[in-house]
Every structure is written in structure tokens, then in C-alpha cells.
Design a protein around this motif. Structure first.
Motif, PDB file in Angstrom:
ATOM      1  N   LYS A 175      -1.547  23.960 -35.903  1.00  0.00           N
ATOM      2  CA  LYS A 175      -0.605  23.297 -35.066  1.00  0.00           C
ATOM      3  C   LYS A 175      -0.933  21.754 -35.081  1.00  0.00           C
ATOM      4  O   LYS A 175       0.154  20.839 -35.054  1.00  0.00           O
ATOM      5  CB  LYS A 175      -0.705  23.517 -33.553  1.00  0.00           C
ATOM      6  N   ARG A 209       5.158  24.491 -35.112  1.00  0.00           N
ATOM      7  CA  ARG A 209       5.907  24.565 -33.919  1.00  0.00           C
ATOM      8  C   ARG A 209       6.839  25.911 -33.639  1.00  0.00           C
ATOM      9  O   ARG A 209       6.741  26.759 -34.612  1.00  0.00           O
ATOM     10  CB  ARG A 209       7.218  23.544 -34.055  1.00  0.00           C
ATOM     11  N   HIS A 241       0.389  26.519 -27.340  1.00  0.00           N
ATOM     12  CA  HIS A 241       1.494  25.721 -26.951  1.00  0.00           C
ATOM     13  C   HIS A 241       1.697  25.396 -25.581  1.00  0.00           C
ATOM     14  O   HIS A 241       2.575  24.572 -25.346  1.00  0.00           O
ATOM     15  CB  HIS A 241       2.922  25.960 -27.512  1.00  0.00           C
TER      16      HIS A 241
END
Length: 310
Positions: free
Chosen positions: A17, A23, A59
Motif C-alpha cells: 500500500k 488502492r 485501508h
């Protein structure tokens, strides 16, 4: 063991990441062999990939409410399963209609720009998609791993395959996560390859040496060779800033300017007026009719006064 694995997977995906800019949603390319295994064993590939890759947890550092809520993020939104045209053509050759319908329902088609009449093997097809280079690989026919042209994983693909030769090739490309089956029922994420580790270390070291920490900007003296090697950038001229033009007022609302007369001209005008003789006033001449009428009026007044005195 599961907790240790989940922690190691989390660390690996954080590297992908932060360093390689992966993403959501993750794009996962599967070959025909792993698709056939999941179909025959009724293995839920999507949910198990979600447990390994942990997109919700990794995330969630962005701070958005949607990412922190695990229930709101469906695996179908965070993960996308793809099949290349060549591997799909190999599945058509099996003539298993149930398998074909399963693939059409659960996987998306990924264009590989190869001829469907003469499909390539999954090894060559998937490697050509992930190893994106600006040059043609001259050793493609020889298939020499040590001398092949190495590119980058431009489209940020995660490869799910059982082919050992393909995995060996992909380990030399930086930033390619590889997933495969172990013991036919357990999915594993391979540890980060040496090339990916080296790339991430160089990426982190550049943060310390570039920018204001660079020796060029810190004022250190450089050798003559470094000065010659570093080409001076061409000086671009600064853009000319145009001043805003002020709008003139309405001419009808502005008083007209009176022309100023110089002082010496004013003095000459006053002198000329003083030297000129004054004009004589014209006497008014009465008409004769009016003069006779006035004498008669005077006589009438005298008679009236005499009568009143008597």
C-alpha cells in the motif's frame, strides 16, 4: 499460527500500500487451474482472499467511516476477480458448461490483447500483463529468467496461480503479491520477494536524502565531476504579470476641466482693461409728446392748489 500469519500478511500488504501504491478495490487475476480447483471443491475464493488481504483493516487508516465499518464494506466492493482472455479460452476448451457459467458469473474479463484463436499459456499471458515494459523482451522465446527484461506492475495486480514457473518469474518483478494454495485447501500469501524488499528500502532511503535533506540543497561543496555530470536546468523566464486596467468613470458624470490660464497672461488682460477709456453712458432723450403732457399736468396742479386755498 493464524494470528501470526494474519500479522505477517498485514505487514506485507502495508508495504504494497505505502510503497507500491495499491488502492481499493484490489484487482486479482486468476489462472484456469486455480479456478477449476475452486469450482470442484466448492471453495469460497472471494471470502478467503478477503481474510488474507484484509482490505478493510489496512485501508482504515484514512479515517473514513465507510472503511472503518467492516459490515459496510462488502468483499465484492473491495476485491475484483479477473480472468484473462487466454485463460478463458482454455476454459472453453474443457466444454464444461457449468464451469463456464460459474466463471461468467463470478469473474470479470481482462483483455490481454492476444489472439483468441491462438491463445497463449497462462504463464506467458499473465506475465506479459504484470511485467509492463516499454521495450520488447528479446529473450521471450528463450524464457531465460536471469536475462529477461524486468518492468513494473503498472496496473497493481494481485496474481492467484498454482503455476511454479510463473511464480518464479513474478518474484523478479517488484511489487507483485502472489497467492496460491497449500495442501489444496489453504490459501497463502507469499512473503515479499527480494526485489520488492530492495525496492521498498530504496524508496524509504530516498525520503531521507531527497528534498531539503539533499546535499545539493544543504550547501555542501561538490566535486567537479558531480558538477559536470549534473546538467544545469534551463532557466525558464518568469511569466509576465499583467496589471489590471482600471475602468474609466462615466464621462457624463464628471465635471469638465477648466483650462488654467498662466499668471502673466492674466496680468496682461487686467492691464489692457485699465488702459481702455471708459465708455460714456448714453442719455435718454424724452419724446416731445411726453414733455408737453408733463407741462399740462403741472398747470392743472397749480390751479387745483389755488382753488383749495380760496
Amino acid at each position: 499460527m493464524r494470528q501470526k500469519r494474519s500479522k505477517s500478511y498485514k505487514k506485507q500488504m502495508l508495504v504494497y500500500k505505502n510503497t507500491f501504491k495499491f488502492r481499493l478495490p484490489y484487482q486479482i487475476i486468476c489462472d484456469e487451474h486455480i479456478i477449476e480447483e475452486t469450482y470442484t471443491k466448492r471453495y469460497n475464493l472471494l471470502n478467503n482472499l478477503n481474510k488474507i488481504l484484509q482490505p478493510n483493516i489496512i485501508h482504515a487508516s484514512n479515517g473514513s467511516k465507510q472503511e472503518t465499518d467492516e459490515a459496510s464494506l462488502n468483499p465484492k466492493k473491495t476485491l475484483k476477480l479477473f480472468v484473462t482472455q487466454c485463460s478463458m479460452q482454455h476454459i472453453y476448451e474443457t466444454k464444461n458448461e457449468d464451469l463456464i457459467e460459474f466463471v461468467k458469473y463470478n469473474f470479470e474479463r481482462r483483455r490481454c490483447n492476444h489472439d483468441y484463436k491462438d491463445p497463449k499459456t497462462s504463464e506467458d499471458c499473465i506475465f506479459s500483463i504484470t511485467n509492463v515494459t516499454g521495450k520488447k523482451d528479446e529473450n521471450e522465446v528463450i524464457k531465460n529468467i536471469n536475462n529477461m527484461v524486468i518492468g513494473t506492475n503498472k496496473h497493481k495486480y494481485i496474481i492467484c496461480t498454482q503455476d511454479i514457473n510463473l511464480r518464479r518469474k513474478l518474484r523478479r518483478v517488484p511489487g507483485v503479491p502472489i497467492v496460491h494454495f497449500m495442501n489444496s485447501n489453504v490459501l497463502l500469501l507469499e512473503p515479499i520477494s527480494d526485489t520488492s524488499k530492495q525496492y521498498s528500502e530504496n524508496f524509504e532511503s530516498q525520503k531521507l536524502t531527497h528534498g531539503l535533506n539533499d546535499s545539493k540543497n544543504a550547501g555542501f561543496k561538490r566535486s567537479v565531476e558531480q558538477m559536470n555530470n549534473s546538467a544545469a536546468p534551463t532557466e525558464t523566464p518568469l511569466p509576465v504579470i499583467k496589471k489590471k486596467s482600471t475602468n474609466n468613470p462615466n464621462p457624463l458624470s464628471v465635471k469638465k476641466k477648466v483650462a488654467k490660464v498662466p499668471v502673466h497672461e492674466k496680468n496682461e488682460e487686467t492691464k489692457s482693461e485699465s488702459t481702455e477709456p471708459a465708455k460714456k453712458k448714453r442719455k435718454r432723450v424724452r419724446s416731445k409728446k411726453n414733455s408737453s403732457a408733463t407741462s399740462e399736468d403741472k398747470e392743472d396742479d397749480k390751479t387745483l392748489k389755488a382753488d383749495t386755498s380760496a
